[in-house]
Motif scaffolding. Structure first.
Motif, PDB file in Angstrom:
ATOM      1  N   ASN A 156       0.831  -1.190   0.000  1.00 43.77           N
ATOM      2  CA  ASN A 156       0.000   0.000   0.000  1.00 43.77           C
ATOM      3  C   ASN A 156       0.875   1.254   0.000  1.00 43.77           C
ATOM      4  N   MET A 197       2.489   4.788   1.091  1.00 40.37           N
ATOM      5  CA  MET A 197       2.771   5.363   2.410  1.00 40.37           C
ATOM      6  C   MET A 197       1.821   6.522   2.677  1.00 40.37           C
ATOM      7  N   SER A 198       1.409   6.642   3.928  1.00 41.16           N
ATOM      8  CA  SER A 198       0.643   7.823   4.323  1.00 41.16           C
ATOM      9  C   SER A 198       1.608   9.004   4.404  1.00 41.16           C
ATOM     10  N   MET A 199       1.084  10.194   4.478  1.00 37.46           N
ATOM     11  CA  MET A 199       1.955  11.373   4.577  1.00 37.46           C
ATOM     12  C   MET A 199       2.817  11.309   5.829  1.00 37.46           C
ATOM     13  N   THR A 200       2.238  10.847   6.915  1.00 38.42           N
ATOM     14  CA  THR A 200       2.992  10.738   8.170  1.00 38.42           C
ATOM     15  C   THR A 200       4.126   9.735   8.031  1.00 38.42           C
ATOM     16  N   GLU A 201       3.843   8.576   7.432  1.00 41.30           N
ATOM     17  CA  GLU A 201       4.890   7.573   7.241  1.00 41.30           C
ATOM     18  C   GLU A 201       5.974   8.106   6.303  1.00 41.30           C
ATOM     19  N   GLU A 202       5.594   8.810   5.253  1.00 44.97           N
ATOM     20  CA  GLU A 202       6.577   9.392   4.339  1.00 44.97           C
ATOM     21  C   GLU A 202       7.531  10.327   5.074  1.00 44.97           C
ATOM     22  N   ARG A 233      10.091   0.565   5.385  1.00 46.76           N
ATOM     23  CA  ARG A 233       8.671   0.773   5.649  1.00 46.76           C
ATOM     24  C   ARG A 233       8.397   0.472   7.107  1.00 46.76           C
ATOM     25  N   LYS A 263       2.133  -0.515   9.497  1.00 43.38           N
ATOM     26  CA  LYS A 263       1.264   0.283   8.630  1.00 43.38           C
ATOM     27  C   LYS A 263       1.290  -0.174   7.181  1.00 43.38           C
ATOM     28  N   THR A 264       1.882  -1.338   6.923  1.00 44.02           N
ATOM     29  CA  THR A 264       2.048  -1.800   5.552  1.00 44.02           C
ATOM     30  C   THR A 264       1.157  -3.002   5.279  1.00 44.02           C
ATOM     31  N   TYR A 290      -1.506  -4.717  -2.238  1.00 46.14           N
ATOM     32  CA  TYR A 290      -2.345  -3.548  -2.444  1.00 46.14           C
ATOM     33  C   TYR A 290      -3.050  -3.638  -3.789  1.00 46.14           C
TER      34      TYR A 290
END
Length: 89
Positions: free
Chosen positions: A59, A61-66, A76, A80-81, A85
């Protein structure tokens, strides 16, 4: 980081829809690294993983994870992965 003589690269087959962290733990892959900082999402020190192949099957990455992973672009947060996907093969 592994003990001398231990190969820290593992190749595993995963199923679409699996959470990466749970999938690795269920397959007996020990991720715990006491020297690693704790994940901001789940609070564990075994969340950071390096994905060598198949990144486009994960999936986005969310903005926070990025932002958290900006210094480690090949890594990663396993908590959260999601694997598979859009059910790609």
């Amino acid at each position: 980081q592994c003990a001398e003589g231990v190969d820290n690269v593992k190749y595993v087959e995963l199923f679409a829809g699996e959470n990466l962290q749970r999938a690795l733990l269920n397959r007996g892959i020990v991720l715990d690294d006491p020297g690693q900082k704790k994940c901001d999402f789940c609070g564990h020190s075994y969340c950071y993983v390096r994905v060598m192949n198949g990144r486009k099957l994960l999936n986005p990455m969310s903005m926070t994870e990025e932002k958290l992973m900006a210094e480690r672009p090949r890594d990663r947060l396993s908590c959260k992965t999601t694997v598979g996907y859009n059910m790609q093969e």
